[in-house]
Design a protein around this motif. Structure first.
Motif, mmCIF file in Angstrom:
data_model
loop_
_atom_site.group_PDB
_atom_site.id
_atom_site.type_symbol
_atom_site.label_atom_id
_atom_site.label_comp_id
_atom_site.label_asym_id
_atom_site.label_seq_id
_atom_site.Cartn_x
_atom_site.Cartn_y
_atom_site.Cartn_z
ATOM 1 N N THR A 11 0.830 -1.193 0.000
ATOM 2 C CA THR A 11 0.000 0.000 0.000
ATOM 3 C C THR A 11 0.868 1.248 0.000
ATOM 4 O O THR A 11 1.885 1.306 0.685
ATOM 5 C CB THR A 11 -0.915 -0.009 1.239
ATOM 6 N N LYS A 64 -5.206 10.790 -4.286
ATOM 7 C CA LYS A 64 -5.889 9.699 -3.594
ATOM 8 C C LYS A 64 -5.111 9.434 -2.311
ATOM 9 O O LYS A 64 -3.888 9.288 -2.336
ATOM 10 C CB LYS A 64 -5.934 8.450 -4.477
ATOM 11 N N LEU A 101 -3.560 3.944 -1.922
ATOM 12 C CA LEU A 101 -3.715 3.062 -3.077
ATOM 13 C C LEU A 101 -3.246 1.679 -2.662
ATOM 14 O O LEU A 101 -2.119 1.511 -2.198
ATOM 15 C CB LEU A 101 -2.897 3.575 -4.262
ATOM 16 N N GLU A 102 -4.127 0.700 -2.818
ATOM 17 C CA GLU A 102 -3.819 -0.671 -2.441
ATOM 18 C C GLU A 102 -3.643 -1.535 -3.685
ATOM 19 O O GLU A 102 -4.272 -1.265 -4.713
ATOM 20 C CB GLU A 102 -4.955 -1.243 -1.592
ATOM 21 N N ARG A 117 -4.813 -4.334 -4.573
ATOM 22 C CA ARG A 117 -6.023 -4.967 -5.114
ATOM 23 C C ARG A 117 -6.960 -3.984 -5.810
ATOM 24 O O ARG A 117 -7.929 -4.393 -6.447
ATOM 25 C CB ARG A 117 -6.752 -5.716 -4.015
ATOM 26 N N TYR A 118 -6.693 -2.671 -5.682
ATOM 27 C CA TYR A 118 -7.494 -1.638 -6.332
ATOM 28 C C TYR A 118 -6.588 -0.740 -7.171
ATOM 29 O O TYR A 118 -6.164 0.313 -6.732
ATOM 30 C CB TYR A 118 -8.243 -0.787 -5.301
#
Length: 84
Positions: free
Chosen positions: A2, A32, A35-36, A38-39
């Motif tokens: 992340t 943002k 930010l991870e 998976r996204y």
């Protein structure tokens, strides 16, 4: 992993020094908080010339800020990140 404080930047070329380090002024276009993996973040940008016009910045897990100009490879057109 992340990352935090993700920013998409508009870049304006300022100069290049004797060692080849490029300087830009930047304007934040998008932010943002986190930010991870998976996204993913997907953005559409156009390339008009050889001087980078867009960049990204983010803060890693240790709090260090990273900034990159987004460039396009002259060989195959793939995207490259150039630290600035």
């Amino acid at each position: 992993s992340t990352v935090r404080n993700v920013k998409v930047l508009q870049l304006d070329f300022v100069s290049v020094d004797d060692n080849g380090k490029v300087s830009f002024n930047s304007t934040e276009l998008f932010h943002k908080d986190m930010l991870e993996p998976r996204y993913p973040l997907v953005i559409a940008i156009a390339f008009f010339e050889n001087i980078p016009q867009y960049g990204i910045a983010y803060e890693d897990e240790s709090g260090r800020v990273h900034r990159f100009a987004i460039t396009q490879s002259g060989k195959d057109g793939s995207l490259e990140l150039m630290p600035f």
